[in-house]
Motif scaffolding. Structure first.
Motif, short mmCIF file in Angstrom:
data_model
loop_
_atom_site.label_atom_id
_atom_site.label_comp_id
_atom_site.label_asym_id
_atom_site.label_seq_id
_atom_site.Cartn_x
_atom_site.Cartn_y
_atom_site.Cartn_z
N MET A 121 6.45 2.29 3.52
CA MET A 121 6.25 2.41 4.96
C MET A 121 5.89 3.82 5.37
O MET A 121 5.00 4.05 6.19
CB MET A 121 7.50 1.95 5.71
CG MET A 121 7.77 0.46 5.60
SD MET A 121 9.14 -0.10 6.62
CE MET A 121 8.39 -0.01 8.25
N MET A 122 6.56 4.81 4.75
CA MET A 122 6.29 6.19 5.12
C MET A 122 4.94 6.66 4.57
O MET A 122 4.22 7.40 5.24
CB MET A 122 7.42 7.10 4.61
CG MET A 122 8.76 6.85 5.28
SD MET A 122 8.70 6.89 7.10
CE MET A 122 8.18 8.57 7.39
N ARG A 123 4.60 6.23 3.35
CA ARG A 123 3.29 6.60 2.82
C ARG A 123 2.17 6.02 3.67
O ARG A 123 1.18 6.70 3.98
CB ARG A 123 3.15 6.12 1.37
CG ARG A 123 1.75 6.25 0.77
CD ARG A 123 1.18 7.64 0.91
NE ARG A 123 1.94 8.63 0.16
CZ ARG A 123 1.84 9.94 0.33
NH1 ARG A 123 1.02 10.42 1.26
NH2 ARG A 123 2.56 10.78 -0.40
N LEU A 124 2.32 4.77 4.11
CA LEU A 124 1.32 4.15 4.97
C LEU A 124 1.25 4.87 6.31
O LEU A 124 0.15 5.09 6.84
CB LEU A 124 1.67 2.68 5.17
CG LEU A 124 0.68 1.86 6.02
CD1 LEU A 124 -0.70 1.86 5.38
CD2 LEU A 124 1.17 0.42 6.18
N PHE A 125 2.39 5.24 6.85
CA PHE A 125 2.44 5.97 8.11
C PHE A 125 1.70 7.30 7.99
O PHE A 125 0.89 7.68 8.84
CB PHE A 125 3.91 6.19 8.48
CG PHE A 125 4.14 6.86 9.80
CD1 PHE A 125 3.40 6.54 10.92
CD2 PHE A 125 5.14 7.82 9.94
CE1 PHE A 125 3.63 7.15 12.15
CE2 PHE A 125 5.38 8.44 11.15
CZ PHE A 125 4.62 8.10 12.27
N ILE A 126 1.97 8.02 6.91
CA ILE A 126 1.32 9.31 6.66
C ILE A 126 -0.19 9.12 6.49
O ILE A 126 -1.00 9.88 7.05
CB ILE A 126 1.92 9.99 5.42
CG1 ILE A 126 3.38 10.39 5.68
CG2 ILE A 126 1.09 11.20 4.99
CD1 ILE A 126 4.14 10.79 4.44
#
Length: 471
Positions: free
Chosen positions: A300-305
């Motif tokens: 989720m955080m990698r996609l957000f970034i």
């Protein structure tokens, strides 16, 4: 005489086959092709045809037999009062890590219901333990070619699985994995890791065992057990340290290399929380196999970034092509969970550097309600949000006019927090306009730069944001 199964229709979608056939809310579906509907599995299976006969009962008791020609996979556009079209199956386990057992008393009844329903695995992506399933249930899945099925494994050691789930049948139900694999049914797995229980050698064993189900088991997520402050009388569990999180990550990444070399899938994935606990950088996008385990907090955080960087680059590119940079004179506040705070703060700083006059306050909301060990935004309550931001106001901080929150803080489809505090109550307490924002990086930028952005989007969040903005 046996009473007919009746499935009352709640909504008929505009432009759908159902509307064309003059099916209306309040009608009841009785049968398809002469077969009564046991549940949503039957419904989804029976409508997959180019010609079907649908028996509907009108509110006055009149029955209509509708002959329908359609595309094979075309839906009828019907939504039922009971989404499963039958009773929900509750969980028969008492898992040592169960989050529901760690809930405080006095909350709404629905928060204490433990579901373990295989149908929710297909409809909503829920993970199930298989413990309340029979051989006939598995055969039905195979017959209807239902996939993927999402399975909470926890351990492939039968004795340990029985202990973790507090169910004497939990170990023997692992045989269903073999049956599903033999019939090429796509699966995803989950392992909730409890310190000193199914970590270390036991985790290594489970990953190794599950990798034998490749390629039909497409992915397995490894997530740490969530622990609240309400654990009195429950199995003693502890939080993982940064060094222990690094060990978990190392094990996962070593298996990823082996699986990718053989199958072209990384297969086993550590959730974002492990990397945050360990203080390590998130893996690159290609390591997530298309974000197949996103709902388990994997990637989720990698996609957000990734999405933020793309949207920010597009913004800069437009300015290079002559589009005038927007002038900002705005102050706003963003509330998030402690785990996501460093990333959100970094993004806010980049936008403030880019737009002089833009002031963004980012606050990681401490979870006093469940305990400080809970650090995700989706479990933040309205009362914690109000108290901590009110403290900032009382200390003289100008929070601006708008408060942005992640949409997962609110109950789906409603402007209500987990503790039943409403969005309107937060607005009145803080004197701010509250806006829920989708988790995408592009949504983040748009919501910061455009005060009306969250209102203008045509998605389910708009419905409940408007519900209290306009009352």
């Amino acid at each position: 005489m046996k009473q007919k199964s009746r499935h009352v229709i709640k909504e008929v979608y505009p432009g759908s086959i159902g509307e064309e056939m003059e099916i209306a809310p309040g009608d009841a579906l009785l049968a398809i092709n002469g077969q009564e509907i046991q549940d949503v599995f039957d419904y989804r299976y029976l409508i997959k045809n180019e010609y079907i006969e649908v028996l509907v009962e009108k509110p006055d008791g009149e029955e209509w037999l509708l002959e329908i020609d359609k595309d094979f996979d075309e839906d009828l556009g019907l939504e039922f009062e009971n989404g499963l079209m039958s009773e929900y199956r509750s969980c028969s386990n008492k898992c040592i890590f169960c989050f529901i057992d760690q809930m405080p008393p006095g909350m709404r009844d629905t928060l204490y219901f433990k579901d373990d329903d295989s149908r929710l695995s297909f409809l909503q992506g829920n993970y199930i333990t298989l413990t309340n399933m029979k051989e006939s249930d598995i055969q039905r899945i195979i017959h209807m070619h239902l996939a993927p099925i999402n399975i909470s494994v926890q351990s492939t050691n039968p004795e340990l699985r029985c202990k973790m789930l507090n169910n004497r049948f939990a170990g023997e139900k692992l045989k269903f994995l073999d049956t599903l694999y033999e019939h090429h049914i796509e699966m995803n797995g989950q392992i909730v890791v409890c310190k000193g229980v199914n970590d270390g050698k036991e985790l290594e064993r489970s990953i190794q065992d599950l990798s034998r189900y490749l390629p039909f088991m497409r992915s397995v997520s490894v997530v740490p057990a969530g622990l609240t402050k309400y654990r009195e009388g429950l199995y003693p569990l502890e939080l993982f340290t940064p060094d222990e999180a690094k060990e978990i990550i190392q094990m996962v990444e070593e298996f990823q290399k082996k699986c990718f070399d053989q199958y072209g899938l990384h297969f086993i994935h550590a959730s974002d929380e492990w990397y945050m606990i360990a203080g390590m950088e998130f893996p690159k996008e290609e390591r997530y196999d298309g974000y197949i385990q996103l709902e388990n907090g994997v990637g989720m955080m990698r996609l957000f970034i990734q999405e933020f960087n793309e949207a920010y680059s597009a913004l800069c590119q437009k300015e290079k092509q002559g589009q005038e940079k927007e002038k900002m004179n705005r102050t706003l506040t963003i509330a998030t969970g402690k785990l996501a705070y460093p990333t959100v703060q970094t993004f806010a700083s980049r936008l403030m550097d880019h737009f002089p006059g833009l002031t963004i306050h980012v606050y990681p909301i401490r979870n006093d309600f469940f305990g400080e060990t809970i650090t995700v935004s989706g479990l933040i309550t309205g009362q914690d949000l109000i108290k901590q931001l009110k403290d900032q106001q009382d200390s003289g901080v100008n929070l601006g006019e708008t408060l942005l929150i992640p949409s997962n803080m609110l109950r789906s489809g409603e402007a209500v927090f987990l503790d039943d505090v409403t969005g309107r109550e937060v607005e009145e307490a803080l004197g701010l306009r509250v806006k829920a924002v989708e988790p995408g990086g592009g949504d983040f930028i748009q919501a910061v730069l455009d005060p009306e952005y969250a209102m203008s989007r045509n998605n389910e969040n708009v419905v409940y944001i408007k519900a209290y903005e306009n009352t």
